[in-house]
Write a protein that holds these residues in place. Structure first.
Motif, PDB file in Angstrom:
ATOM      1  N   GLU A 167       0.819  -1.214   0.000  1.00 13.54           N
ATOM      2  CA  GLU A 167       0.000   0.000   0.000  1.00 13.54           C
ATOM      3  C   GLU A 167       0.859   1.273   0.000  1.00 13.54           C
ATOM      4  O   GLU A 167       0.362   2.359  -0.295  1.00 13.54           O
ATOM      5  N   GLN A 168       2.129   1.169   0.330  1.00 12.90           N
ATOM      6  CA  GLN A 168       3.030   2.322   0.399  1.00 12.90           C
ATOM      7  C   GLN A 168       3.865   2.504  -0.869  1.00 12.90           C
ATOM      8  O   GLN A 168       4.681   3.412  -0.949  1.00 12.90           O
ATOM      9  N   ALA A 169       3.701   1.637  -1.845  1.00 15.81           N
ATOM     10  CA  ALA A 169       4.592   1.592  -3.012  1.00 15.81           C
ATOM     11  C   ALA A 169       4.767   2.940  -3.698  1.00 15.81           C
ATOM     12  O   ALA A 169       5.873   3.279  -4.121  1.00 15.81           O
ATOM     13  N   LYS A 170       3.707   3.722  -3.809  1.00 14.76           N
ATOM     14  CA  LYS A 170       3.797   5.003  -4.532  1.00 14.76           C
ATOM     15  C   LYS A 170       4.805   5.949  -3.895  1.00 14.76           C
ATOM     16  O   LYS A 170       5.394   6.780  -4.582  1.00 14.76           O
ATOM     17  N   ARG A 171       5.009   5.820  -2.591  1.00 15.78           N
ATOM     18  CA  ARG A 171       5.935   6.729  -1.902  1.00 15.78           C
ATOM     19  C   ARG A 171       7.382   6.491  -2.316  1.00 15.78           C
ATOM     20  O   ARG A 171       8.154   7.436  -2.409  1.00 15.78           O
ATOM     21  N   ILE A 172       7.747   5.240  -2.535  1.00 16.04           N
ATOM     22  CA  ILE A 172       9.150   4.945  -2.868  1.00 16.04           C
ATOM     23  C   ILE A 172       9.333   4.598  -4.341  1.00 16.04           C
ATOM     24  O   ILE A 172      10.463   4.530  -4.818  1.00 16.04           O
ATOM     25  N   MET A 173       8.222   4.357  -5.041  1.00 16.51           N
ATOM     26  CA  MET A 173       8.256   4.090  -6.484  1.00 16.51           C
ATOM     27  C   MET A 173       7.202   4.979  -7.137  1.00 16.51           C
ATOM     28  O   MET A 173       6.079   4.547  -7.373  1.00 16.51           O
ATOM     29  N   PRO A 174       7.551   6.244  -7.418  1.00 18.99           N
ATOM     30  CA  PRO A 174       6.549   7.211  -7.872  1.00 18.99           C
ATOM     31  C   PRO A 174       5.842   6.855  -9.178  1.00 18.99           C
ATOM     32  O   PRO A 174       4.760   7.362  -9.437  1.00 18.99           O
ATOM     33  N   LYS A 175       6.421   5.982  -9.990  1.00 23.18           N
ATOM     34  CA  LYS A 175       5.762   5.618 -11.247  1.00 23.18           C
ATOM     35  C   LYS A 175       4.727   4.509 -11.057  1.00 23.18           C
ATOM     36  O   LYS A 175       4.002   4.187 -11.996  1.00 23.18           O
ATOM     37  N   VAL A 176       4.648   3.942  -9.850  1.00 20.90           N
ATOM     38  CA  VAL A 176       3.612   2.954  -9.559  1.00 20.90           C
ATOM     39  C   VAL A 176       2.305   3.709  -9.340  1.00 20.90           C
ATOM     40  O   VAL A 176       2.212   4.598  -8.499  1.00 20.90           O
ATOM     41  N   VAL A 177       1.295   3.370 -10.129  1.00 20.60           N
ATOM     42  CA  VAL A 177       0.002   4.028 -10.051  1.00 20.60           C
ATOM     43  C   VAL A 177      -0.911   3.301  -9.064  1.00 20.60           C
ATOM     44  O   VAL A 177      -1.667   3.924  -8.322  1.00 20.60           O
ATOM     45  N   GLU A 178      -0.816   1.962  -9.045  1.00 25.92           N
ATOM     46  CA  GLU A 178      -1.728   1.181  -8.205  1.00 25.92           C
ATOM     47  C   GLU A 178      -1.154  -0.205  -7.942  1.00 25.92           C
ATOM     48  O   GLU A 178      -0.487  -0.797  -8.794  1.00 25.92           O
TER      49      GLU A 178
END
Length: 154
Positions: free
Chosen positions: A23-34
């Protein structure tokens, strides 16, 4: 292409580890949308989720499998694998070792292998310098987010 990089982060192991929850992926991988769970197993290993990644205006969706998982007080470890753009096989490993109550050694390792002609050609044409920069940028983001969370907690 294979890599292993380490970084000492001035934050507790639990703070750094929390950034690797899906659920935190966007914070450390900004290109992850969902990230959307497909199967979440109690032991985590073998769990799968669908990840959508944005490159420019194009979205790419693929299935990520958690192939290794360990969560103890002094060692946190997760390995994932997936195929990107039907051209690359990606294997990524995130390991955190407790150095002290306020310091964590973060080890980021991985490999990117072309699985067809296009993937192999793109890897050969790609710059090793650019690949290394992506790795260092990721380490920087993990450290910045961990330090931010640690400051918020104190």
């Amino acid at each position: 292409m294979k890599w292993t990089e380490e970084r000492l982060i001035d934050a507790p192991i639990e703070v750094v580890w929390s950034l690797f929850e899906e659920e935190q992926a966007k914070r450390i991988m900004p290109k992850v949308v969902e990230n959307r769970w497909l199967e979440k197993k109690p032991e985590v290993k073998g769990s799968t989720y669908e990840q959508t990644y944005q490159e420019g205006k194009r979205n790419e969706t693929y299935v990520v499998e958690i192939v290794e998982y360990k969560n103890t007080d002094h060692l946190k470890h997760k390995s994932i694998q997936f195929q990107l753009a039907r051209a690359f096989e990606m294997n990524l490993t995130f390991t955190m070792e407790k150095v002290s109550e306020q310091q964590t050694k973060f080890i980021y390792a991985g490999s990117n292998k072309g699985i067809n002609f296009l993937g192999r050609a793109m890897l050969k044409l790609g710059s090793k310098v650019n690949g290394n920069q992506v790795i260092y940028d990721f380490l920087d983001r993990v450290e910045q987010e961990a330090l931010h969370d640690y400051k918020v907690l104190n």
